[in-house]
Design a protein around this motif. Structure first.
Motif: not given
Lengths: 507, 83
Positions: A268, A404, A431, A433, A435-437, A479, B17-18, B20-21, B24, B35-39, B41-43, B45, B69
């Motif tokens: 990307t 992970e 979620n 949209f 995305a995996q949560i 999430s 990046a995504d 599917r998103n 959002a 994390v909560a609204d945009l899903g 992950s560590s990657v 981020m 946050q």
């Protein structure tokens, strides 16, 4: 039942290089060969310094002196982030006939103490700036000898004799129930895992590797570090993943070992900024620890990079199979590697072989084995050419796109510690949209909330649950939190029936 | 650079990046939780940090995922760095 030989992989590797792929019984035997064959070649580059194989052995020999010739199989914990000192200490420990217990760098003070107890640690090698996390160990277990990873002695101690059965490493695995477990890997298992990393691609020896994965993960420790050393390659240690692309531009790796999410991210970024972020020298990406999308394989092929998917477990010293025909069979995790037997029982893959662990340490896992076969928990099929495909999982581990592993039970334990939580379930969801949560559902224990009006209870519980959530490592954070107004569905044994999430594949 | 411009650039980064998103990301505001609204992950981020460094020409110090946050926290950090 399927048994494999290395001959299946001959045609994929340069002839002269294939002849150099030989088995060793122990890491010490392999390392002695490497030090002789590649003495002046670069083994590790870290923090601006290149260390040759001879220098690394010299430093490891000094560190062996500090270990004071312990008994074979003595458990020595290594608690350090990826660094030259980690590599030096690990080699010193395992070539002394000791067993390296690899502690993930994110462990906190309590977990470090708990793991020392659970794994019977006698000595602990630590990164100096982790010292504050050792206070519990110091206070309660003064008999555990603490050694800073950057220490060295001018006096050199030779490698100790041991055999293939000598335990080499305890590597943490996500586990299916309760807390993480340690898989005990013998020297022979580690060496088989190391050699398995050599099969299925053309140029194997004298490569340039970049280390991005944590060395506490079997994919980092064995496929990235051990195979790099075995093949006389140079390993550049990326200290901070955010500097990965700057490191790549400077070091120009020829092979990368990555999780699919990272490979996807690099793709990307390359598209967004209009240049190949992985550098022009890159020929091969070894991709695993999570399902690999065929899209990645074809996109990297356009850039002249072979992306090879593999499948492995901590319990199998990393690789079980690797796919040398990734373009022709992009959905497969490849051909099983040599010296192992595979059996498919009710769709589940069972394994035996030289690469398999000698059991878990610290906990009894009933049901991990049957008739001497290790039950992987992965549902598979094998096609007419012997290629393996993962079709699902029977176990509860959730594999995130980042590679992970999340044990739902482990995360639930954190929430269940709140007195008002009667039961909880962590599960994989999406979620709105797509995305995996990770999501959490909770059943409250009303008797613990009697001081609150009924209408205030949910809000209070949510606030407290959120506070616990924020303290979890980022990859374990949920999430979405839902308070249930009824109990979970339960099995006849009163166990919670876990939610199922459809997946294409897994670790 | 104004905050609204920073947010629009962040949206562009996240959109790339995504697939599917997309919805959002288009709807995100400074209050959106990563994390909560945009899903995240560590990657994702990590992706965001690297892409911001490229796009804005700044270097992140040793900040962890827990330091951000919401998207607003990220904008604050970029603004401070650009000053």
């Amino acid at each position: 039942m399927v048994t494999q030989t290395k001959e299946l992989f001959r045609k994929y590797t340069d002839e002269a290089e294939f002849a150099k792929i030989v088995d060793y019984d122990t890491v010490a035997e392999m390392w002695a060969h490497c030090v002789k064959a590649y003495a002046d070649d670069t083994a590790v580059v870290d923090n601006g310094t290149a260390y040759s194989f001879a220098r690394l052995e010299d430093d490891a020999a000094g560190f062996r002196t500090l270990l004071k010739q312990p008994e074979t199989g003595t458990r020595v914990a290594i608690f350090a982030a990826n660094s030259y000192d980690f590599v030096k200490a690990y080699l010193a420990v395992v070539t002394s006939g000791c067993t390296a217990v690899i502690f993930p760098a994110h462990l906190d003070e309590t977990a470090v103490f708990g793991c020392c107890m659970m794994f019977g640690v006698k000595k602990l090698v630590y990164q100096p700036d982790f010292e504050e996390k050792l206070s519990l160990v110091k206070a309660r277990r003064p008999d555990i000898e603490l050694l800073p990873a950057d220490a060295c002695s001018d006096e050199k101690t030779p490698m100790a004799d041991c055999d293939g059965k000598t335990p080499c490493a305890v590597v943490f695995t996500g586990g299916t129930t309760g807390k993480s477990k340690g898989a005990l890997l013998s020297n022979a298992a580690v060496m088989q895992g190391t050699v398995n990393g050599c099969y299925g691609y053309e140029k194997v020896f004298g490569q340039r590797y970049l280390l991005i994965l944590p060395l506490s993960h079997v994919f980092g420790l064995i496929r990235n570090l051990m195979t790099s050393l075995y093949t006389g390659s140079a390993l550049f240690i990326c200290r901070n993943n955010k500097d990965m692309f700057r490191d790549i531009a400077g070091f120009k790796p020829t092979i990368l070992v990555m999780v699919p999410a990272l490979a996807e991210m690099a793709l990307t970024l390359s598209k967004k900024f209009g240049r190949n972020m992985l550098g022009d020298d890159l020929k091969t990406i070894i991709c695993g620890a999570a399902p690999v999308s065929p899209f990645l394989i074809t996109e990297y092929d356009k850039l002249g990079v072979k992306l090879l998917a593999g499948y492995g477990l901590t319990e199998s010293a990393n690789l079980v199979s690797g796919n040398p025909e990734s373009l022709a069979k992009p959905e497969s995790v490849g051909l099983p590697f040599p010296n192992q037997e595979l059996r498919i029982e009710n769709g589940e893959l069972w394994l035996k072989g030289r690469n398999m662990m000698d059991g878990y340490v610290g906990v009894e896992e009933a049901g991990a084995y049957e008739d001497g076969w290790f039950k992987t928990g992965d549902l598979v099929r094998i096609d007419e050419d012997g290629y393996l495909y993962i079709t699902g999982r029977t176990k509860e581990i959730i594999v995130l796109q980042s590679g992970e592993n999340v044990s739902p039970a482990e995360v639930e334990t954190a929430f269940n510690a709140l007195p008002f939580v009667q039961d909880s379930q962590v599960f994989e969801s999406e979620n709105e949209f797509g995305a995996q949560i990770l999501a959490l559902e909770v059943v409250l224990r009303p008797t613990e909330l009697t001081n609150l009006a009924p209408e205030e209870r949910s809000a209070y519980a949510l606030k407290e649950l959120e506070a616990v959530n924020k303290k979890l490592p980022t990859f374990q954070q949920v999430s979405k939190i839902t308070i249930r107004d009824s109990d979970f569905q339960r099995s006849p044994a009163m166990k919670i029936v876990r939610y199922k999430h459809e997946k294409n594949g897994n670790h | 650079m104004k905050r609204t411009e920073i947010i629009e650039k962040l949206r562009e980064i996240l959109r790339a990046a995504d697939d599917r998103n997309q919805d959002a990301v288009s709807a995100c505001t400074e209050q959106s939780r990563l994390v909560a609204d945009l899903g995240f992950s560590s990657v994702s981020m990590l992706y965001m940090v690297i892409a911001i460094e490229e796009e804005f020409g700044i270097r992140f110090e040793n900040v962890g995922a827990a330091d951000f946050q919401t998207l607003g926290d990220v904008v604050d950090y970029i603004e401070a760095k650009l000053r």
